[in-house]
Design an enzyme around this catalytic site. Structure first.
Site, PDB file in Angstrom:
ATOM      1  N   LEU A  59      -2.152   0.301 -54.197  1.00  0.00           N
ATOM      2  CA  LEU A  59      -2.121   1.416 -55.148  1.00  0.00           C
ATOM      3  C   LEU A  59      -0.849   1.334 -55.990  1.00  0.00           C
ATOM      4  CD1 LEU A  59      -2.896   5.125 -54.178  1.00  0.00           C
ATOM      5  CD2 LEU A  59      -1.344   4.481 -56.009  1.00  0.00           C
ATOM      6  N   ALA A  60      -0.925   0.650 -57.120  1.00  0.00           N
ATOM      7  CA  ALA A  60       0.247   0.544 -57.989  1.00  0.00           C
ATOM      8  C   ALA A  60      -0.188  -0.017 -59.332  1.00  0.00           C
ATOM      9  CB  ALA A  60       1.315  -0.355 -57.356  1.00  0.00           C
ATOM     10  N   GLU A  61      -0.187   0.844 -60.332  1.00  0.00           N
ATOM     11  CA  GLU A  61      -0.677   0.431 -61.643  1.00  0.00           C
ATOM     12  C   GLU A  61       0.280  -0.532 -62.325  1.00  0.00           C
ATOM     13  OE1 GLU A  61      -0.767   3.457 -60.352  1.00  0.00           O
ATOM     14  OE2 GLU A  61      -2.926   3.684 -60.144  1.00  0.00           O
ATOM     15  N   PHE A  84      -8.101   6.120 -63.434  1.00  0.00           N
ATOM     16  CA  PHE A  84      -8.159   7.148 -64.466  1.00  0.00           C
ATOM     17  C   PHE A  84      -7.214   6.712 -65.586  1.00  0.00           C
ATOM     18  CE2 PHE A  84      -9.700   9.270 -60.775  1.00  0.00           C
ATOM     19  CZ  PHE A  84     -10.568  10.248 -61.214  1.00  0.00           C
ATOM     20  N   ASP A  86      -5.339   8.309 -67.427  1.00  0.00           N
ATOM     21  CA  ASP A  86      -4.037   8.986 -67.346  1.00  0.00           C
ATOM     22  C   ASP A  86      -2.984   8.109 -66.645  1.00  0.00           C
ATOM     23  OD1 ASP A  86      -5.130  12.259 -67.358  1.00  0.00           O
ATOM     24  OD2 ASP A  86      -6.480  10.645 -66.824  1.00  0.00           O
ATOM     25  N   HIS A 130      -5.661  14.023 -64.703  1.00  0.00           N
ATOM     26  CA  HIS A 130      -6.880  13.216 -64.487  1.00  0.00           C
ATOM     27  C   HIS A 130      -7.929  13.494 -65.567  1.00  0.00           C
ATOM     28  CE1 HIS A 130      -5.344  12.743 -60.352  1.00  0.00           C
ATOM     29  NE2 HIS A 130      -6.300  11.885 -60.090  1.00  0.00           N
TER      30      HIS A 130
END
Ligand code: TPP
Lengths: 321, 334
Positions: A59-61, A84, A86, A130
Site C-alpha cells: 500500500l504505497a502510491e 481512488f 484522490d 475518496h
C-alpha cells in the site's frame, strides 16, 4: 456487430486485450490480483497472465507511480492502478513533478509510455478524500495526457489507446458509472486520444460535458425546448478546442459543465479558450458549471448540493438564452 | 488455556464493557447499513476490540488519538465520542460529531482529543507527531497515540513520521494494528518479521504483542505512554490481531482461506475470550455481563434513534467550515 456490456467490463476487456497483444504491458497496483480491483476492473487477469505481469503492490502510491515511471523508461508499458484518483496526491512528487516532466527535461530522450488508471468522481457517499475528480489537477501539469471515460464504448476504446500511447496517460473512469451499460463493438477498436467527439448534433447551444455530467447534460437537454449540441471532450489535456470552437461558431452559445471544482477549473479553461479565440461567434456570454468550491461532504444532501445536478445544468443552459 | 486477570476488577469490567460497546454498536451499524440507512462505506472492527479498548484504557483523556488503519469506529468509541454523535455522523446528519461533513472515515472531536482519521491510509502519523510537538511546546506532559494498519506501514509518510518523532524524541506511541490483511494483501508478504521492526533503524523501542489480548495491550501501551510522558520519546508497538470481518461490508473475501478464518474466529475473538476469562476468574458474573449488555443495547438503540431523528443538514451547510472568516484584517476577529 455490437453487444451491451457494462462500463467496468469494457475496462477489463481493454486491459486484457492489450496484455494479450503486447507482452510488454504489465499491470500493478493494490488488490489487482485475485481480489480483482475495487470495482472488478482487473477480474480474471491474474489468473490469465500470472505473477510476472499482474502484481499486487504494497500500500504505497509513491511506489506504484514511481515504479511505473522507471519501468516505462526501462521499456515496459505499465498500467498502474490507484484505487481512488484522490490518492494521486499521496504520490504528489511522482505525479506532478517526475512523470510529466522527465520526458521534457531529458530533451525528449526519455520515453514514459505508462498509464495510470484511477477511478474518480462523487456520488457514492465516500467523502472528501475518496470522491474528487482530479482531471483539473493533472491538466494543470503539462506532460500528462488526461483522459476521461463516459460510456462503455469510450471506456474500452480510450483505455486501449492510452496503453498504446507513448506518453504518460492519466486515465479516469468514474466510480458512479461502473455498472452502466452500453453498446461496444465485437471487433477490436481504439479511439483517438486528443480528440473530442460530437455526441449529439444540435443548432442552438453547445454543451461540453464528460462522465456523469455528460449523462446529466443529456437528461437536461431532453427536458428543454432547445436543440443542444453535446460534445464529449474525452481528452482534457491536450484539449481539442477545434471541435468545440466549430460547434460554437454554429450555435453561438456555450455551456461547459464538469465535475471538477469551479475555482481555477476545467470549465473556465475551456470557456476561455473559445472566448479568447472565437469571441465574435458568441451570441451570449458562456456559462460554466462545476463542483462548488468546497471539499466534498459525506451527507448525501450536502453532496447533492455541491455536485452539479440535472436541474442546475438545465438552468445553466437556459441562462445563455 | 486460561489466563489470570492481571488488572483490578474495576479495570477488568471496564475493558470488557468497552469491547462489548464496540461489538454491539457495530452489529447495529451493520444492520442499519444493510437496511440502507447509512450512506457510503462501512468498515467494521471485529477482532480489533481488544486492541482498541486496551489502548484507550492506557490513555488519559488529555492524550491525543490520531486514528489510522481502516478499523475506525471502535477507536472513536473508546476515545469517548458519544455513541449518538458517531451514529449520526455515519448517517450524515447534523447531530453527528462532524455535522455530516465527514462521515464514517472522518469522525473527529477535539474536546475528546480525537484528531480524526486520514482516509488516505497512512497520512495520520506525521500529524500525530505534530500533535505531540504542540503538547511539548505548551509544556504539558500529554502524549499522542496513533494507530495504523499493516498496509499503511508501506507508506513513506509512516517512516517519515518515525524519523521525525525519533529526531526530537517526541512523546508519540505508534500502534500498528496488524490484522493480517490490507484488503486482499496479506501482511505476511511484507518484508519484516514483525512490523514493529520498522522502529529499529531509527532506534525507537519496539514491542510486538498479541493485540487480541486486551490486558496485554493495556499493559504494553501503558508502559510506552509512561515512557513518552517522562521524556523517553516514541515507541512502536505491533498489535497482532485477526480481522474477523470483511475489509468493508460487501467485500466477499474470496482471497481468504476459510479454515484460517474459522480458526481465527475460534481463537482470536477478543470479546469472547475476555468474557470467558473474567467469568472464570470470578471478576464478574454471567448476570452482571447480561446487565452490561442490556445497558449497552439500550445506549445503542438510543444512538440510532438520535441519528434517525437528527435532521439532514440544510443544503447551504455545504458552504460552512471551508474557511474561518473573516480573514485576518477583514473585520473583527472572534
Ligand atoms: C493512500 C491510500 N491508498 C489506498 C487506500 C485504499 N484502502 C483503504 S483501506 C486499505 C487497506 C488498509 O489496510 P491496513 O492499513 O492494513 O488497515 P486494515 O484495513 O487492515 O485495518 C486500502 C488499500 C487508501 N484509503 N489510502
Amino acid at each position: 456487430m455490437t453487444r451491451e456490456i457494462t462500463y467496468i467490463e469494457a475496462v477489463a476487456e481493454a486491459i486484457d486485450e492489450e496484455m494479450d497483444r503486447d507482452d510488454d504491458v504489465i499491470l500493478f497496483g493494490e488488490d489487482v490480483e485475485d481480489f480483482g480491483g475495487n470495482f472488478g476492473e482487473t477480474a480474471g487477469l491474474h489468473e490469465k497472465y500470472d505473477d510476472d505481469r499482474v502484481r499486487n503492490t504494497p500500500l504505497a502510491e509513491i511506489g506504484i507511480a514511481g515504479m511505473a515511471l522507471g519501468a516505462a523508461v526501462g521499456g515496459i508499458r505499465p498500467v498502474a492502478e490507484l484505487q481512488f484518483a484522490d490518492f494521486a496526491a499521496t504520490a504528489g512528487d511522482e505525479i506532478f513533478n517526475q512523470i510529466p516532466k522527465q520526458p521534457y527535461v531529458s530533451g525528449g530522450s526519455l520515453e514514459v509510455p505508462l498509464t495510470i488508471f484511477a477511478p474518480s468522481g462523487a456520488g457514492i457517499g465516500a467523502g472528501a478524500q475518496h470522491s474528487q475528480s482530479v482531471h483539473s489537477w493533472l491538466g494543470n501539469v503539462p506532460g500528462w495526457v488526461v483522459v476521461t471515460a463516459t460510456t462503455p464504448y469510450d471506456a474500452k476504446g480510450l483505455l486501449k489507446s492510452a496503453i498504446r500511447d507513448d506518453n504518460p496517460v492519466f486515465y479516469l473512469p468514474h466510480k458512479a458509472l461502473v455498472e452502466t451499460q452500453g453498446e461496444v463493438p465485437d471487433e477490436e477498436y481504439t479511439l483517438p486520444l486528443g480528440e473530442a467527439v460530437v455526441e449529439e448534433e444540435g443548432e442552438d447551444v453547445t454543451v461540453v460535458a464528460t462522465q456523469v455530467m455528460f449523462h446529466r447534460a443529456k437528461e437536461a437537454a431532453a427536458d428543454l425546448d432547445v436543440n443542444v449540441e453535446l460534445i464529449n471532450p474525452r481528452t482534457f489535456a491536450p484539449l481539442d478546442t477545434e471541435t468545440i470552437a466549430e460547434s460554437v461558431e454554429k450555435t453561438g452559445r456555450l455551456v461547459v459543465v464538469d465535475e471538477t471544482v469551479e475555482r481555477y477549473g476545467t470549465q473556465s479553461h475551456i470557456a476561455n479558450e473559445i472566448v479568447e479565440n472565437h469571441f465574435f461567434s458568441f451570441d451570449a456570454p458562456p456559462k460554466t458549471i462545476g463542483v462548488k468550491d468546497v471539499p466534498i461532504p459525506v451527507s448525501p444532501t450536502l453532496e447533492t448540493e455541491v455536485i452539479p445536478g440535472t436541474e442546475r445544468i438545465k438552468a445553466g443552459i437556459e441562462s445563455v438564452f | 488455556m486460561t489466563h489470570d486477570v492481571s488488572v483490578d476488577d474495576e479495570m477488568a469490567k471496564h475493558l470488557l464493557q468497552e469491547m462489548l460497546r464496540i461489538k454491539i454498536f457495530e452489529e447495529e451499524t451493520k444492520a442499519r447499513y444493510e437496511e440502507g440507512e447509512i450512506p457510503g462505506f462501512v468498515h467494521l472492527d471485529r477482532g480489533h476490540e481488544g486492541s482498541h479498548a486496551g489502548m484507550a484504557a492506557a490513555m488519559r483523556d488529555d492524550d491525543w488519538l490520531a486514528v489510522g488503519g481502516a478499523r475506525l469506529v471502535g477507536q472513536y468509541i473508546v476515545k469517548g465520542v458519544p455513541l449518538g454523535e458517531i451514529m449520526a455522523e455515519l448517517y450524515g446528519r447534523t447531530g453527528g460529531s462532524n455535522k455530516g461533513h465527514g462521515g464514517q472515515m472522518h469522525v473527529s472531536k477535539v474536546d475528546r482529543k480525537l484528531y480524526g482519521h486520514a482516509a488516505t491510509i497512512g497520512s495520520g502519523q506525521n500529524p500525530a507527531v505534530g500533535l505531540a510537538l504542540a503538547e511539548e511546546m505548551k509544556g504539558t506532559d500529554n502524549v499522542a497515540v496513533t494507530t495504523i494498519g499493516d498496509g499503511g506501514t508501506s507508506r513513506g509518510s509512516f517512516h517519515t513520521a518515525l524519523i521525525f518523532a525519533a529526531y526530537w524524541d517526541l512523546p508519540v506511541v505508534f500502534i500498528i494494528e496488524n490484522n493480517g490483511w490490507a484488503i486482499s494483501t496479506p501482511s505476511e508478504s511484507l518484508p519484516p518479521d514483525r512490523l514493529s521492526d520498522y522502529g529499529d533503524p531509527v532506534n525507537i523501542p519496539t514491542e510486538s504483542i498479541d493485540g487480541s489480548d486486551v490486558e496485554t495491550v493495556y499493559h504494553t501501551v501503558s508502559e510506552a505512554i509512561d515512557r513518552a510522558r517522562d521524556g523517553g520519546g516514541p515507541t512502536v508497538i505491533e498489535s497482532r490481531v485477526a480481522r474477523l470481518n470483511p475489509h468493508f461490508e460487501g467485500d466477499k473475501e474470496t482471497y481468504r482461506d476459510e479454515e484460517e478464518l474459522e480458526r481465527a474466529l475460534e481463537e482470536k475473538d477478543p470479546v469472547k475470550n475476555y468474557r470467558e476469562r473474567v467469568l472464570e476468574a470470578g471478576v464478574v458474573s454471567e448476570s452482571e455481563i447480561e446487565d452490561i449488555i442490556d445497558t449497552i443495547e439500550r445506549e445503542v438503540q438510543e444512538a440510532v434513534e438520535y441519528a434517525r431523528e437528527s435532521p439532514d443538514p440544510e443544503p447551504e451547510a455545504a458552504y460552512e467550515h471551508v474557511y474561518k472568516t473573516p480573514l485576518y484584517g477583514q473585520g473583527e476577529q472572534e
